[in-house]
Design a protein around this motif. Structure first.
Motif, PDB file in Angstrom:
ATOM      1  N   ASN A 121      27.075  51.728  49.104  1.00 59.78           N
ATOM      2  CA  ASN A 121      26.053  50.712  49.359  1.00 59.78           C
ATOM      3  C   ASN A 121      25.817  50.507  50.857  1.00 59.78           C
ATOM      4  OD1 ASN A 121      25.839  50.379  46.594  1.00 59.78           O
ATOM      5  ND2 ASN A 121      27.097  48.529  46.535  1.00 59.78           N
ATOM      6  N   LEU A 122      26.908  50.457  51.619  1.00 58.88           N
ATOM      7  CA  LEU A 122      26.775  50.310  53.065  1.00 58.88           C
ATOM      8  C   LEU A 122      26.029  51.498  53.668  1.00 58.88           C
ATOM      9  CD1 LEU A 122      30.314  48.974  54.064  1.00 58.88           C
ATOM     10  CD2 LEU A 122      28.134  47.810  54.508  1.00 58.88           C
ATOM     11  N   HIS A 123      26.352  52.677  53.186  1.00 54.68           N
ATOM     12  CA  HIS A 123      25.724  53.892  53.706  1.00 54.68           C
ATOM     13  C   HIS A 123      24.229  53.903  53.387  1.00 54.68           C
ATOM     14  CE1 HIS A 123      25.259  58.247  54.492  1.00 54.68           C
ATOM     15  NE2 HIS A 123      26.370  58.126  55.186  1.00 54.68           N
ATOM     16  N   LYS A 124      23.874  53.523  52.173  1.00 59.42           N
ATOM     17  CA  LYS A 124      22.457  53.442  51.786  1.00 59.42           C
ATOM     18  C   LYS A 124      21.714  52.445  52.676  1.00 59.42           C
ATOM     19  CE  LYS A 124      21.133  55.522  47.696  1.00 59.42           C
ATOM     20  NZ  LYS A 124      19.815  56.078  47.337  1.00 59.42           N
ATOM     21  N   GLU A 125      22.348  51.286  52.937  1.00 59.35           N
ATOM     22  CA  GLU A 125      21.705  50.271  53.771  1.00 59.35           C
ATOM     23  C   GLU A 125      21.524  50.775  55.193  1.00 59.35           C
ATOM     24  OE1 GLU A 125      19.752  47.157  55.236  1.00 59.35           O
ATOM     25  OE2 GLU A 125      20.110  47.623  53.110  1.00 59.35           O
ATOM     26  N   ALA A 126      22.534  51.495  55.719  1.00 60.61           N
ATOM     27  CA  ALA A 126      22.395  52.074  57.059  1.00 60.61           C
ATOM     28  C   ALA A 126      21.206  53.025  57.102  1.00 60.61           C
ATOM     29  CB  ALA A 126      23.678  52.805  57.442  1.00 60.61           C
ATOM     30  N   LEU A 127      21.058  53.856  56.077  1.00 59.51           N
ATOM     31  CA  LEU A 127      19.932  54.789  56.035  1.00 59.51           C
ATOM     32  C   LEU A 127      18.600  54.055  55.967  1.00 59.51           C
ATOM     33  CD1 LEU A 127      21.288  57.579  53.653  1.00 59.51           C
ATOM     34  CD2 LEU A 127      21.126  57.645  56.150  1.00 59.51           C
ATOM     35  N   ARG A 128      18.558  52.948  55.242  1.00 59.77           N
ATOM     36  CA  ARG A 128      17.314  52.167  55.182  1.00 59.77           C
ATOM     37  C   ARG A 128      16.918  51.679  56.575  1.00 59.77           C
ATOM     38  NH1 ARG A 128      19.999  49.974  50.513  1.00 59.77           N
ATOM     39  NH2 ARG A 128      19.108  50.898  48.618  1.00 59.77           N
ATOM     40  N   GLU A 129      17.895  51.212  57.340  1.00 61.88           N
ATOM     41  CA  GLU A 129      17.602  50.703  58.681  1.00 61.88           C
ATOM     42  C   GLU A 129      17.172  51.843  59.613  1.00 61.88           C
ATOM     43  OE1 GLU A 129      20.464  47.999  60.363  1.00 61.88           O
ATOM     44  OE2 GLU A 129      21.117  47.310  58.393  1.00 61.88           O
ATOM     45  N   ILE A 130      17.863  52.957  59.543  1.00 63.62           N
ATOM     46  CA  ILE A 130      17.511  54.099  60.400  1.00 63.62           C
ATOM     47  C   ILE A 130      16.174  54.680  59.964  1.00 63.62           C
ATOM     48  CG2 ILE A 130      18.235  56.378  61.182  1.00 63.62           C
ATOM     49  CD1 ILE A 130      21.161  55.397  60.546  1.00 63.62           C
ATOM     50  N   GLY A 131      15.944  54.753  58.652  1.00 58.20           N
ATOM     51  CA  GLY A 131      14.675  55.250  58.144  1.00 58.20           C
ATOM     52  C   GLY A 131      13.506  54.390  58.574  1.00 58.20           C
ATOM     53  N   ALA A 132      13.711  53.075  58.618  1.00 60.55           N
ATOM     54  CA  ALA A 132      12.651  52.166  59.071  1.00 60.55           C
ATOM     55  C   ALA A 132      12.290  52.453  60.525  1.00 60.55           C
ATOM     56  CB  ALA A 132      13.098  50.714  58.903  1.00 60.55           C
ATOM     57  N   THR A 133      13.291  52.768  61.335  1.00 62.14           N
ATOM     58  CA  THR A 133      13.016  53.138  62.727  1.00 62.14           C
ATOM     59  C   THR A 133      12.216  54.427  62.783  1.00 62.14           C
ATOM     60  OG1 THR A 133      15.056  52.055  63.463  1.00 62.14           O
ATOM     61  CG2 THR A 133      14.088  53.694  64.949  1.00 62.14           C
ATOM     62  N   GLY A 134      12.557  55.383  61.909  1.00 67.94           N
ATOM     63  CA  GLY A 134      11.794  56.617  61.856  1.00 67.94           C
ATOM     64  C   GLY A 134      10.337  56.380  61.502  1.00 67.94           C
ATOM     65  N   ILE A 135      10.092  55.518  60.536  1.00 70.58           N
ATOM     66  CA  ILE A 135       8.723  55.195  60.143  1.00 70.58           C
ATOM     67  C   ILE A 135       7.977  54.549  61.306  1.00 70.58           C
ATOM     68  CG2 ILE A 135       7.325  53.735  58.643  1.00 70.58           C
ATOM     69  CD1 ILE A 135       9.521  54.169  56.483  1.00 70.58           C
ATOM     70  N   ASP A 136       8.634  53.619  61.986  1.00 68.54           N
ATOM     71  CA  ASP A 136       8.004  52.905  63.103  1.00 68.54           C
ATOM     72  C   ASP A 136       7.643  53.838  64.262  1.00 68.54           C
ATOM     73  OD1 ASP A 136       8.207  50.516  61.738  1.00 68.54           O
ATOM     74  OD2 ASP A 136      10.004  49.840  62.812  1.00 68.54           O
ATOM     75  N   THR A 137       8.438  54.882  64.459  1.00 70.76           N
ATOM     76  CA  THR A 137       8.248  55.767  65.611  1.00 70.76           C
ATOM     77  C   THR A 137       7.554  57.087  65.263  1.00 70.76           C
ATOM     78  OG1 THR A 137      10.480  56.666  65.279  1.00 70.76           O
ATOM     79  CG2 THR A 137      10.247  54.838  66.845  1.00 70.76           C
ATOM     80  N   GLY A 138       7.293  57.324  63.979  1.00 72.69           N
ATOM     81  CA  GLY A 138       6.650  58.561  63.564  1.00 72.69           C
ATOM     82  C   GLY A 138       7.576  59.756  63.524  1.00 72.69           C
TER      83      GLY A 138
END
Length: 256
Positions: A121-138
């Motif tokens: 669960n922690l790992h999935k949440e970390a990926l969500r946060e990093i993925g959101a940064t990816g979306i924001d930056t293209g």
């Protein structure tokens, strides 16, 4: 259509950057920056040298985020938060020079083995946060499968793809050399059309040797045919030096 061929070498992270010019001379299309050691993107001096190389070559660029001492599966919250922060920072900095960044998964600590669902669960949440940064930056942030090393997450395809399932902004880097150490080459080749990014290197199936293509036990004739038919991204040779890079280049041109 020939797939783009890039070269990366994590063994060069403490070297001065002049070696990178040899990547273009060797006939590669691009350089995957191992953003650790002297190549951290959050180091202004290092970033300036990287930018100079980019501006004075025709090399395409992808980035491998730092992983030294980081663990996005850590139960130690300060380490967990810092690991996420550094990956997000790398993605943000990388957006100026590329649209693809590979990240490593975390690993399970001794106490984490007692609560595997919590680690998941922690790992999935970390990926969500990093993925959101990816979306924001293209930037397409791609999670890589790991070699056969005890306690790493994502050593097998089922867990690897399960980890990114439903996580916006996170894609898959398939490392065929890593897959060979876990007996997963055919499994990954069967799903290669769902990969966004790819690492290729060879070994004898028991450890992550990062040999030149053809120097280990992977059947590159079969792999090349199947990858060329279904995959449409960059292939990154992760090698140890430029002499072996030339060998891998020749095998790639023959098989892919």
């Amino acid at each position: 259509m020939t797939l783009p061929l890039y070269f990366a070498s994590s063994s060069k992270v403490w070297s001065s950057p002049e070696w990178v010019y040899g990547i273009e001379e060797c006939g590669y299309d691009g350089w995957e920056i191992s953003a650790d050691g002297n190549y951290r993107l959050d180091n202004p001096e290092a970033f300036a040298k990287i930018t100079e190389i980019i501006e004075t070559t025709s090399l395409g660029i992808s980035v491998h985020a730092p992983f030294t001492d980081l663990n996005i599966g850590s139960l130690n919250d300060p380490i967990y938060r810092e690991s996420i922060r550094q990956m997000q920072l790398c993605v943000t900095k990388a957006a100026d020079i590329t649209d693809v960044v590979t990240i490593h998964p975390g690993y399970v600590s001794p106490h984490g083995r007692l609560v595997p669902q919590k680690v998941w669960n922690l790992h999935k949440e970390a990926l969500r946060e990093i993925g959101a940064t990816g979306i924001d930056t293209g930037v397409q942030v791609c999670l890589e499968n790991m070699p056969k090393i005890p306690d790493f997450l994502c050593m097998e395809a089922e867990e690897h793809f399960g980890m990114i399932e439903g996580v916006e902004g996170i894609y898959a880097t398939v490392d065929l050399g890593h897959a060979n150490t876990t007996g997963q080459v055919k499994t990954y080749l069967g799903r290669i059309g769902t990969a966004t990014h790819m690492h290729i290197h060879d070994n004898h199936g028991s450890s992550d040797e990062h040999l030149a293509l053809g120097a280990g036990t992977i059947d590159w004739d079969d792999a090349g045919r199947r990858i060329s038919a279904a995959y449409h991204g960059i292939c990154v040779v992760e090698g140890r030096n430029l002499d072996e890079a030339a060998i891998s280049r020749d095998v790639f041109r023959r098989c892919f």
